[in-house]
Write an enzyme that holds these catalytic residues in place. Structure first.
Site, PDB file in Angstrom:
ATOM      1  N   LYS A  84       0.843  -1.208   0.000  1.00 42.48           N
ATOM      2  CA  LYS A  84       0.000   0.000   0.000  1.00 42.48           C
ATOM      3  C   LYS A  84       0.875   1.253   0.000  1.00 42.48           C
ATOM      4  O   LYS A  84       0.545   2.249  -0.622  1.00 42.48           O
ATOM      5  CB  LYS A  84      -0.935  -0.002   1.206  1.00 42.48           C
ATOM      6  CG  LYS A  84      -2.160  -0.868   0.978  1.00 42.48           C
ATOM      7  CD  LYS A  84      -3.245  -0.589   1.968  1.00 42.48           C
ATOM      8  CE  LYS A  84      -4.472  -1.403   1.620  1.00 42.48           C
ATOM      9  NZ  LYS A  84      -5.477  -1.383   2.682  1.00 42.48           N
ATOM     10  N   GLU A  85       1.971   1.186   0.744  1.00 49.22           N
ATOM     11  CA  GLU A  85       2.885   2.336   0.779  1.00 49.22           C
ATOM     12  C   GLU A  85       3.378   2.648  -0.637  1.00 49.22           C
ATOM     13  O   GLU A  85       3.418   3.807  -1.056  1.00 49.22           O
ATOM     14  CB  GLU A  85       4.070   2.019   1.704  1.00 49.22           C
ATOM     15  CG  GLU A  85       5.167   3.068   1.635  1.00 49.22           C
ATOM     16  CD  GLU A  85       6.208   2.923   2.729  1.00 49.22           C
ATOM     17  OE1 GLU A  85       5.972   2.128   3.667  1.00 49.22           O
ATOM     18  OE2 GLU A  85       7.236   3.605   2.649  1.00 49.22           O
ATOM     19  N   ARG A  86       3.745   1.594  -1.364  1.00 49.18           N
ATOM     20  CA  ARG A  86       4.297   1.797  -2.709  1.00 49.18           C
ATOM     21  C   ARG A  86       3.224   2.252  -3.685  1.00 49.18           C
ATOM     22  O   ARG A  86       3.481   3.093  -4.551  1.00 49.18           O
ATOM     23  CB  ARG A  86       4.987   0.507  -3.176  1.00 49.18           C
ATOM     24  CG  ARG A  86       6.271   0.298  -2.398  1.00 49.18           C
ATOM     25  CD  ARG A  86       6.855  -1.063  -2.457  1.00 49.18           C
ATOM     26  NE  ARG A  86       7.973  -1.129  -1.505  1.00 49.18           N
ATOM     27  CZ  ARG A  86       8.534  -2.234  -1.065  1.00 49.18           C
ATOM     28  NH1 ARG A  86       8.093  -3.422  -1.475  1.00 49.18           N
ATOM     29  NH2 ARG A  86       9.528  -2.187  -0.204  1.00 49.18           N
TER      30      ARG A  86
END
Lengths: 387, 266
Positions: free
Chosen positions: A245-247
């Protein structure tokens, strides 16, 4: 009516709200926050929480909206358009980097205690994974959490921590057993008012000046084992899932950021007269801009593809790594090309170009460097050495 | 207490307007939505919602006259906190001037019934006349309170407001019902929350036509007293640049001063 394949009228109404939030609550303060090397996270996050921006996909029983990730896409795209990258990054840390594992694998009691204030904006979260000797190489972290009765006693250090000087809670990755490598790690929520926790130093960075980034120290920090997310030893796996999700958030925000800076460059080169004609009338300039816009559109579609995979519950590790890699590379190209087209105006602080040039460089480093993304893609393609 | 907020959907503030040779105006906003809730109406919506929150108004009803697409502006009102919304639409309304619009609004307000306050924004950013609020008040036979910058007190069938006038402010009291148009100094409009947007999109917005209302007087282009004889785009302002050359700054300043006198700038 909307012509989009992905967004409904409701998404577009929400987009207007986020856009206005950025225009009224962030952009007018950017100069000051950049100068201060921090921004008032508690104040801004509370406003964001009141509008429902911090818990879009999270369950309604904890104050979230329970919506699919396309609403989060709208939020990330619009905050990505802000006049700086630091504040959007801190917002994304709160929603897509420090809390996904808590929301997905936390117990109801943990969610009530920690996720609810994260969604309302009453608490600021940071993700504490990287260390002085372990950045993208997460398996090399050394911070230890040793069981002592019902508690863990944490010792170690964390580095490059966004919102590190302001966070109320850290989602901390620490070793909870003596096993080597990725085994034996756990994700633990650490309240920063716990004795033994300290901010060693606020880091002076090349860019993202409005966001505070810190080195954190843990000396016999005692937290209940009840603060551990998921089973002991599962931390690395949970963090790797959280990274997806961060990426994706990084890629989505980068698209709108690049678009903003290319549009700004179009406006500038239209106004700027050289040799008796607008700069953009030179074929090299307008052709190059079309190339950049084409690349940005391709990245957007890859990010949307990743979103569709995420919503469908598919493994998007390879595709999101490609999106993150492309985003980092393309942001550097956009920054360099657009600065060149601005000439001297791109090199002075009076114009937003220079800030973008600095800020964009982080994308190839933070959240897993380009080289880590390539390693993941190579692994998924089964082309690593010795295979 | 029942409050009606009369709003209008207008072209977006960032829309690019095009006027063709026949005077037809069209617009688009490639980077956003071509139509929005009239920005001045955000202040009246906010005040209406505050009447609900702070003065116990039971109903805050957003009302507009326009095509079906105006429902989008009404949804924004619901998302900001209005309790209901109502669209008044009919092909016969097309081309109404402000008097015609006021007749329709007055009929719709009477149709709602028992309304204590009808709120308006200062003006709409497309026509920019600012006439509709007072004309609606006249049709209703209610007191118009214009350029209101604060609602001070409501009670015993009366309302006390602060008005922004040329030399300052004045406080006036009137008997309810009243028509109020507000200025931007009155509040800081909230923006719709995601929760509000979700609720607004699920809401049913009723539509009323000419047959549902008892409109007193003519409406539509045939009854319009205002004739838009010619519409044209403002010609682009032409500017030129002249650099005054001289051997010294003093000489440049003297030449500049002469030039400014010559051009009657000073």
């Amino acid at each position: 009516m909307t012509n989009s394949l992905y967004f409904t009228e409701e998404h577009e109404m929400f987009r207007q709200t986020v856009r206005r939030f950025v225009e009224t609550e962030i952009n007018p303060h950017v100069e000051k926050w950049e100068e201060n090397r921090t921004f008032p996270a508690h104040d801004l996050f509370k406003k964001a929480g009141d509008l429902g921006l911090l818990g879009i996909t999270y369950p309604e029983e904890y104050g979230g909206m329970g919506l699919d990730y396309w609403y989060q896409v709208v939020m990330l795209e619009e905050v990505g358009r802000a006049d700086c990258a630091g504040v959007p990054m801190a917002l994304a840390v709160q929603t897509d980097m420090a809390t996904p594992a808590l929301a997905e694998y936390g117990t109801p009691a943990q969610k009530e205690k920690f996720l609810t204030p994260a969604i309302s904006g009453d608490a600021v979260f940071a993700i504490a994974v990287s260390e002085p000797d372990a950045g993208s190489d997460v398996a090399a972290i050394r911070t230890r959490a040793v069981a002592d009765g019902d508690d863990y006693i944490i010792n170690g250090s964390k580095m490059w921590i966004t919102s590190g000087t302001q966070a109320d809670y850290l989602t901390l990755l620490a070793r909870t057993s003596g096993e080597y490598g990725f085994k034996g790690m756990s994700l633990i929520i650490v309240p920063t008012d716990t004795p033994g926790f300290s901010v060693s130093r606020k880091l002076e960075k090349l860019g993202n000046h409005s966001s505070d980034t810190a080195i954190l120290t843990f000396e016999d920090v005692r937290v209940p084992q009840a603060n551990r997310i998921g089973a002991e030893g599962m931390g690395f796996i949970l963090q790797m899932r959280q990274f997806q999700k961060e990426r994706l958030a990084g890629a989505l925000m980068s698209v709108s950021g690049m678009e903003r800076i290319i549009r700004m460059t179009i406006d500038y080169t239209r106004q700027r007269q050289t040799f008796g004609k607008p700069l953009i009338d030179n074929q090299w300039i307008h052709f190059k801009i079309t190339e950049l816009l084409t690349e940005v559109e391709a990245l957007r579609q890859l990010a949307y593809h990743c979103t569709r995979m995420l919503v469908a519950g598919m493994d998007l590790t390879k595709e999101v790594s490609m999106a993150k890699l492309k985003a980092g590379r393309l942001a550097r190209e956009v920054a360099d090309t657009c600065l060149q087209f601005h000439g001297g105006m791109g090199y002075v602080e009076e114009y937003p170009m220079a800030r973008y040039f600095r800020d964009a460089r982080l994308l190839s480093i933070g959240g897993g460097a380009d080289e880590i993304m390539m390693g993941i893609i190579a692994k998924y393609e089964d082309i690593l050495p010795g295979r | 207490m029942k409050v009606v907020v009369c709003i209008k959907q207008t072209p977006s503030t960032t829309a690019v307007l095009t006027v063709d040779d026949s005077g037809h105006v069209s617009w688009d906003d490639p980077g956003g939505k071509p139509n929005i809730l009239n920005p001045w109406d955000e202040y009246s919506i906010e005040e209406g919602v505050r009447l609900k929150e702070n003065h116990g108004a039971s109903d805050v009803i957003a009302l507009t006259v326009g095509p079906d697409e105006s429902k989008n502006a009404l949804k924004t009102c619901l998302a900001m906190g209005c309790t209901q919304a109502e669209l008044v639409t009919d092909p016969s309304f097309e081309g109404s001037d402000t008097v015609g619009t006021a007749r329709i609004l007055a009929a719709a307000i009477n149709n709602i019934g028992d309304v204590d306050i009808a709120l308006f924004g200062k003006q709409a950013i497309d026509g920019d006349t600012g006439l509709t609020p007072v004309q609606t008040a006249r049709k209703l036979g209610w007191t118009p309170l214009t350029f209101v910058s604060a609602i001070k007190e409501i009670g015993d069938g009366q309302i006390t407001v602060e008005r922004l006038v040329d030399d300052g402010k004045e406080t006036v009291t009137a008997s309810l019902p009243v028509v109020i148009n507000v200025v931007k100094e009155i509040n800081e409009p909230r923006y719709p929350s995601l929760m509000g947007i979700r609720k607004a999109n699920r809401a049913n917005i009723p539509e009323l036509g000419a047959a549902d209302l008892s409109i007193d007087g003519g409406v539509g282009s045939a009854a319009s007293k205002v004739d838009w004889s010619h519409i044209y785009a403002i010609p682009p302002r032409e500017g030129s640049c002249e650099i005054i050359e001289a051997d010294s700054v003093e000489e440049q300043a003297r030449l500049l001063a002469d030039k400014l006198f010559e051009e009657k700038v000073i």
